[in-house]
Design an enzyme around this catalytic site. Sequence first.
Site, PDB file in Angstrom:
ATOM      1  N   ASP A   9     -14.122 -80.765  -4.147  1.00  0.00           N
ATOM      2  CA  ASP A   9     -14.029 -80.134  -5.568  1.00  0.00           C
ATOM      3  C   ASP A   9     -14.694 -81.154  -6.482  1.00  0.00           C
ATOM      4  O   ASP A   9     -14.219 -81.503  -7.509  1.00  0.00           O
ATOM      5  CB  ASP A   9     -12.501 -79.826  -6.005  1.00  0.00           C
ATOM      6  CG  ASP A   9     -11.947 -78.617  -5.280  1.00  0.00           C
ATOM      7  OD1 ASP A   9     -12.359 -78.333  -4.331  1.00  0.00           O
ATOM      8  OD2 ASP A   9     -10.634 -78.589  -5.652  1.00  0.00           O
ATOM      9  N   LYS A 107     -11.706 -72.048  -2.345  1.00  0.00           N
ATOM     10  CA  LYS A 107     -10.297 -71.900  -2.414  1.00  0.00           C
ATOM     11  C   LYS A 107      -9.660 -71.567  -3.660  1.00  0.00           C
ATOM     12  O   LYS A 107     -10.429 -71.813  -4.536  1.00  0.00           O
ATOM     13  CB  LYS A 107      -9.641 -73.199  -1.841  1.00  0.00           C
ATOM     14  CG  LYS A 107     -10.095 -74.441  -2.741  1.00  0.00           C
ATOM     15  CD  LYS A 107      -9.509 -75.676  -1.959  1.00  0.00           C
ATOM     16  CE  LYS A 107      -9.866 -76.794  -3.206  1.00  0.00           C
ATOM     17  NZ  LYS A 107      -9.417 -76.697  -4.324  1.00  0.00           N
ATOM     18  N   CYS A 152      -5.953 -81.725  -4.827  1.00  0.00           N
ATOM     19  CA  CYS A 152      -6.559 -81.027  -3.592  1.00  0.00           C
ATOM     20  C   CYS A 152      -7.062 -81.969  -2.542  1.00  0.00           C
ATOM     21  O   CYS A 152      -7.023 -81.753  -1.364  1.00  0.00           O
ATOM     22  CB  CYS A 152      -7.953 -80.207  -4.164  1.00  0.00           C
ATOM     23  SG  CYS A 152      -7.450 -78.828  -5.157  1.00  0.00           S
TER      24      CYS A 152
HETATM   25  C1  VGL Z   1      -7.246 -79.147  -8.391  1.00  0.00           C
HETATM   26  C2  VGL Z   1      -5.675 -78.859  -9.829  1.00  0.00           C
HETATM   27  C3  VGL Z   1      -6.014 -77.625 -10.116  1.00  0.00           C
HETATM   28  C4  VGL Z   1      -7.895 -80.115  -7.505  1.00  0.00           C
HETATM   29  C5  VGL Z   1      -7.585 -78.076  -8.504  1.00  0.00           C
HETATM   30  O1  VGL Z   1      -9.317 -79.912  -7.151  1.00  0.00           O
HETATM   31  O2  VGL Z   1      -7.350 -81.210  -7.441  1.00  0.00           O
HETATM   32  N1  VGL Z   1      -6.199 -79.556  -9.253  1.00  0.00           N
HETATM   33  N2  VGL Z   1      -6.947 -77.055  -9.166  1.00  0.00           N
END
Ligand code: VGL
Length: 198
Positions: A9, A107, A152
């Site tokens: 991410d 995801k 994540c």
């Molecule tokens: C994430 C919060 C919401 C992450 C993704 O990538 O850690 N955190 N969505």
Amino acid sequence: MHTALVIVDVQNDFCTGGALAVPDADAVIPVVNALITGFRHVYVTQDWHPRGHVSFASSHAGYAPFQRISVDSGEQLLWPDHCVGETPGAALHTGLALPAHPQVVRKGTRPHVDSYSAFFENDGRTPVGLDALLRRDRVAALVVVGLATDFCVCHTALDARRLGYEVTVLESGCRGIDADGSLDRAWDRMTRAGVRRG
Ligand code: VGL
Ligand code: ZN
């Protein structure tokens, strides 16, 4: 069997100026880039939500980001709208020096369930896709970096251990959100699950 790099991410919305900016997130980019050249197998994850996603506070009347709510898959921490698929916020940070054809796993694509992990959605059982790619490529060990350490990255590392992978989370290549002590709790859970803190 191979060791793979999993980059979690590293997207505009989690970096400086993004909708859910992780403190000091951009500092991971040079660290990740230096790692990329050393791996033949590189997998990149992308948080990729539809508008109105269940994890967005804006989808629940009367709720604000960082409050908790009960949803079908359990308890959901609510976030600002972020990483809406096909928007600039969901794009991978252009500072990443990715290989020409990275393997990408998206995801959180389903409206009613969030997914912190690239292995299973937050219901704990619906596959997201990373395991199938790793099996195909005969990968047995992972080095995990990216954003955010306590969400994540943590859930991806925990599921990887559950599936039997050897896992190192490289701390210098990660940054956390640290909502309410979540960063310490995440490291505690990861180390107890046998994740190496590299
Ligand atoms: C994430 C919060 C919401 C992450 C993704 O990538 O850690 N955190 N969505
Ligand atoms: Zn998300």
